[in-house]
Design an enzyme around this catalytic site. Structure first.
Site, PDB file in Angstrom:
ATOM      1  N   ARG A 151      38.307  33.020  35.769  1.00 24.04           N
ATOM      2  CA  ARG A 151      39.619  33.418  35.239  1.00 24.04           C
ATOM      3  C   ARG A 151      40.113  32.481  34.136  1.00 24.04           C
ATOM      4  O   ARG A 151      41.298  32.216  33.998  1.00 24.04           O
ATOM      5  CB  ARG A 151      40.672  33.452  36.363  1.00 24.04           C
ATOM      6  CG  ARG A 151      40.489  34.559  37.367  1.00 24.04           C
ATOM      7  CD  ARG A 151      40.722  35.930  36.735  1.00 24.04           C
ATOM      8  NE  ARG A 151      40.760  36.984  37.737  1.00 24.04           N
ATOM      9  CZ  ARG A 151      39.700  37.595  38.238  1.00 24.04           C
ATOM     10  NH1 ARG A 151      38.485  37.268  37.828  1.00 24.04           N
ATOM     11  NH2 ARG A 151      39.834  38.547  39.138  1.00 24.04           N
ATOM     12  N   SER A 252      45.971  40.763  40.658  1.00 24.83           N
ATOM     13  CA  SER A 252      46.088  39.539  41.459  1.00 24.83           C
ATOM     14  C   SER A 252      47.147  38.637  40.849  1.00 24.83           C
ATOM     15  O   SER A 252      47.085  38.331  39.661  1.00 24.83           O
ATOM     16  CB  SER A 252      44.767  38.773  41.483  1.00 24.83           C
ATOM     17  OG  SER A 252      43.755  39.539  42.053  1.00 24.83           O
ATOM     18  N   GLU A 348      48.324  33.723  38.213  1.00 25.61           N
ATOM     19  CA  GLU A 348      47.249  34.187  37.338  1.00 25.61           C
ATOM     20  C   GLU A 348      47.784  34.809  36.042  1.00 25.61           C
ATOM     21  O   GLU A 348      47.250  34.545  34.964  1.00 25.61           O
ATOM     22  CB  GLU A 348      46.370  35.178  38.122  1.00 25.61           C
ATOM     23  CG  GLU A 348      44.932  35.224  37.674  1.00 25.61           C
ATOM     24  CD  GLU A 348      44.794  35.951  36.370  1.00 25.61           C
ATOM     25  OE1 GLU A 348      44.190  35.391  35.452  1.00 25.61           O
ATOM     26  OE2 GLU A 348      45.313  37.076  36.243  1.00 25.61           O
TER      27      GLU A 348
HETATM   28  N1  EPU Z   1      42.048  39.013  52.198  1.00 25.94           N
HETATM   29  C1  EPU Z   1      42.909  38.976  53.259  1.00 25.94           C
HETATM   30  N2  EPU Z   1      44.143  39.561  53.123  1.00 25.94           N
HETATM   31  C2  EPU Z   1      44.521  40.151  51.980  1.00 25.94           C
HETATM   32  C3  EPU Z   1      43.635  40.175  50.873  1.00 25.94           C
HETATM   33  C4  EPU Z   1      42.394  39.587  51.003  1.00 25.94           C
HETATM   34  O1  EPU Z   1      42.591  38.460  54.321  1.00 25.94           O
HETATM   35  O2  EPU Z   1      45.639  40.666  51.936  1.00 25.94           O
HETATM   36  C5  EPU Z   1      40.694  38.442  52.351  1.00 25.94           C
HETATM   37  C6  EPU Z   1      39.637  39.545  52.385  1.00 25.94           C
HETATM   38  O3  EPU Z   1      39.474  40.073  53.659  1.00 25.94           O
HETATM   39  C7  EPU Z   1      38.410  38.815  51.906  1.00 25.94           C
HETATM   40  C8  EPU Z   1      38.969  37.824  50.905  1.00 25.94           C
HETATM   41  O4  EPU Z   1      40.351  37.667  51.219  1.00 25.94           O
HETATM   42  O5  EPU Z   1      37.823  38.100  52.956  1.00 25.94           O
HETATM   43  C9  EPU Z   1      38.788  38.256  49.455  1.00 25.94           C
HETATM   44  O6  EPU Z   1      39.505  39.480  49.233  1.00 25.94           O
HETATM   45  P1  EPU Z   1      39.058  40.566  48.162  1.00 25.94           P
HETATM   46  O7  EPU Z   1      37.618  40.883  48.338  1.00 25.94           O
HETATM   47  O8  EPU Z   1      40.023  41.679  48.210  1.00 25.94           O
HETATM   48  O9  EPU Z   1      39.128  39.834  46.751  1.00 25.94           O
HETATM   49  P2  EPU Z   1      40.200  38.800  46.184  1.00 25.94           P
HETATM   50  O10 EPU Z   1      39.587  37.450  46.186  1.00 25.94           O
HETATM   51  O11 EPU Z   1      41.494  38.959  46.878  1.00 25.94           O
HETATM   52  C10 EPU Z   1      39.301  38.956  43.737  1.00 25.94           C
HETATM   53  C11 EPU Z   1      39.893  39.104  42.373  1.00 25.94           C
HETATM   54  C12 EPU Z   1      40.235  40.567  42.112  1.00 25.94           C
HETATM   55  C13 EPU Z   1      38.961  41.386  42.210  1.00 25.94           C
HETATM   56  C14 EPU Z   1      38.362  41.194  43.612  1.00 25.94           C
HETATM   57  C15 EPU Z   1      37.040  41.877  43.742  1.00 25.94           C
HETATM   58  C16 EPU Z   1      41.006  37.011  41.855  1.00 25.94           C
HETATM   59  C17 EPU Z   1      42.283  36.292  41.639  1.00 25.94           C
HETATM   60  N3  EPU Z   1      41.078  38.287  42.224  1.00 25.94           N
HETATM   61  O12 EPU Z   1      40.325  39.308  44.668  1.00 25.94           O
HETATM   62  O13 EPU Z   1      40.700  40.659  40.770  1.00 25.94           O
HETATM   63  O14 EPU Z   1      39.198  42.762  41.986  1.00 25.94           O
HETATM   64  O15 EPU Z   1      38.148  39.776  43.858  1.00 25.94           O
HETATM   65  O16 EPU Z   1      36.062  41.179  43.060  1.00 25.94           O
HETATM   66  O17 EPU Z   1      39.937  36.422  41.653  1.00 25.94           O
HETATM   67  C18 EPU Z   1      42.659  40.696  39.427  1.00 25.94           C
HETATM   68  O18 EPU Z   1      42.270  39.642  38.943  1.00 25.94           O
HETATM   69  O19 EPU Z   1      43.725  41.253  39.056  1.00 25.94           O
HETATM   70  C19 EPU Z   1      41.888  41.311  40.499  1.00 25.94           C
HETATM   71  C20 EPU Z   1      42.303  42.393  41.149  1.00 25.94           C
END
Ligand code: EPU
Length: 352
Positions: A151, A252, A348
């Protein structure tokens, strides 16, 4: 100013930019502060902007070259990102499919190095062009000049795109001909498996290694086509992330924090189930959404804004909120996560 979080804010002056020549003509004018706006999908307006808003509208997408190893596709900074992804797939040039359905423009994609489902745009970016707003000259940056990280990129530094000093106009992508599906992200692999079973093609698939937030480590089950991957990404995103057209948001709202290994270890002992993603430098990336949910903020509102009920990392505007309410919620979430986990969450989006 139109942004996907739909906060109020007006710019004193506004210019729609269709060509790099228009930008060059504005160069050297120091009378107004400048700000470059794409689709406004990563922007928090905190009030009015007393300056010149440059609405990026440079269009065009074309194949500019090809060698034994790759196709080189160039697109204008004002092109819609998702439409570019679909167009490249339709042309038979895979490689961007994991980044389907990300809101925003082509010119904004390198700034925050958009990433999802095991791929970051920096991995496909070959070069880009920008206009130096001091001199009006065209700058050409190669991949290495962009200094991509999670990012992050050189474009977030002072003197670059966001304060309108150098403005990205065209981006060239390198799409390797030796295409390999990237299926390392567990949600994506699961979605594709589900699709296979529902297609009644129930031959057993090897489940890929699960690396939800990092780069895929394995390429098991490589039968999926780029279109199938794009469709799976679209389904997963549509399920988890709110559509800005119906529930305003900026994706995010916080970075996933990267912490030292010893803090991650201590936290994991105190909080079983804490997702941990080891990084190449030995540090550990944590899931901000998980920390926010465990701090009690998932689906919880403060005023007219809240943290989304299906993905706690996304801050949503429930109607007619202003920038101050967004900042109040962000600070409350940061404070609770800090208190509970001793981890600092960094916003972010860009604040204007
Ligand atoms: N999780 C929770 N509760 C929540 C959300 C997530 O426990 O409410 C846990 C999930 O169960 C999982 C972990 O957190 O174990 C990661 O969650 P997720 O796979 O949804 O991905 P993220 O890390 O929350 C990142 C990016 C997203 C991208 C997804 C998929 C960042 C800041 N965000 O989200 O990017 O779509 O991975 O690759 O790195 C964005 O930047 O706007 C965005 C949506």
């Amino acid at each position: 100013m139109r942004t996907t979080l739909r906060l109020p804010g007006r710019a004193a002056l506004h210019a729609e930019i269709h060509t790099s020549t228009q930008l060059a003509m504005l160069a050297g004018n120091h009378r107004w502060r400048r700000f470059v706006l794409g689709a406004g999908s990563n922007l928090v307006l905190t009030g009015d902007f007393d300056g010149l808003l440059l609405q990026m509208a440079i269009r065009g997408r074309e194949l500019i070259g090809e060698d034994d190893d790759a196709w080189y596709v160039r697109a204008g900074a004002g092109e819609n990102w998702h439409q570019l992804v679909l167009w490249t797939l339709a042309q038979g040039w895979p490689g961007l499919e994991n980044l389907a359905l990300i809101p925003g423009t082509v010119g904004a994609a390198p700034i925050q190095n958009i990433g999802a489902y095991g791929l970051e745009v920096g991995e496909r970016l070959h070069a880009l062009e920008a206009i130096d707003m001091q001199t009006g000259r065209t700058l050409r940056l190669a991949h290495a000049d962009c200094r991509f990280a999670y990012r992050d990129s050189v474009f977030k530094q002072e003197g670059w795109h966001l304060d309108g000093q150098r403005v990205i106009t065209r981006v060239t992508f390198r799409l390797p001909k030796a295409w390999q599906p990237l299926l390392g992200y567990s949600d994506l692999a699961t979605e594709l498996e589900g699709q296979r079973s529902s297609d009644a093609n129930d031959s057993p698939n090897t489940r890929p290694d699960s690396h939800p937030n990092g780069h895929p480590q394995g390429q098991a089950d490589s039968q999926a086509t780029a279109w199938q991957i794009a469709e799976a990404v679209i389904r997963v995103r549509s399920r988890k992330l709110p559509d800005p057209a119906t529930l305003p948001n900026a994706g995010s709202f916080f970075h996933n924090p990267v912490v030292g290994a010893s803090l991650a270890e201590q936290l994991a002992i105190a909080h079983p189930g804490l997702p941990r993603y080891p990084q190449p430098d030995g540090r550990i990336k944590l899931a901000a959404g998980w920390l926010i949910e465990r701090s009690g903020w998932k689906g919880r509102d403060l005023g007219r804004v809240g943290m989304y009920e299906k993905q706690a990392l996304v801050l949503v505007n429930r109607g007619a909120a202003c920038g101050a309410e967004v900042m109040a919620l962000a600070q409350a979430v940061q404070a609770d996560v800090r208190e509970r986990f001793a981890v600092e969450l960094l916003p972010e989006p860009v604040f204007l």
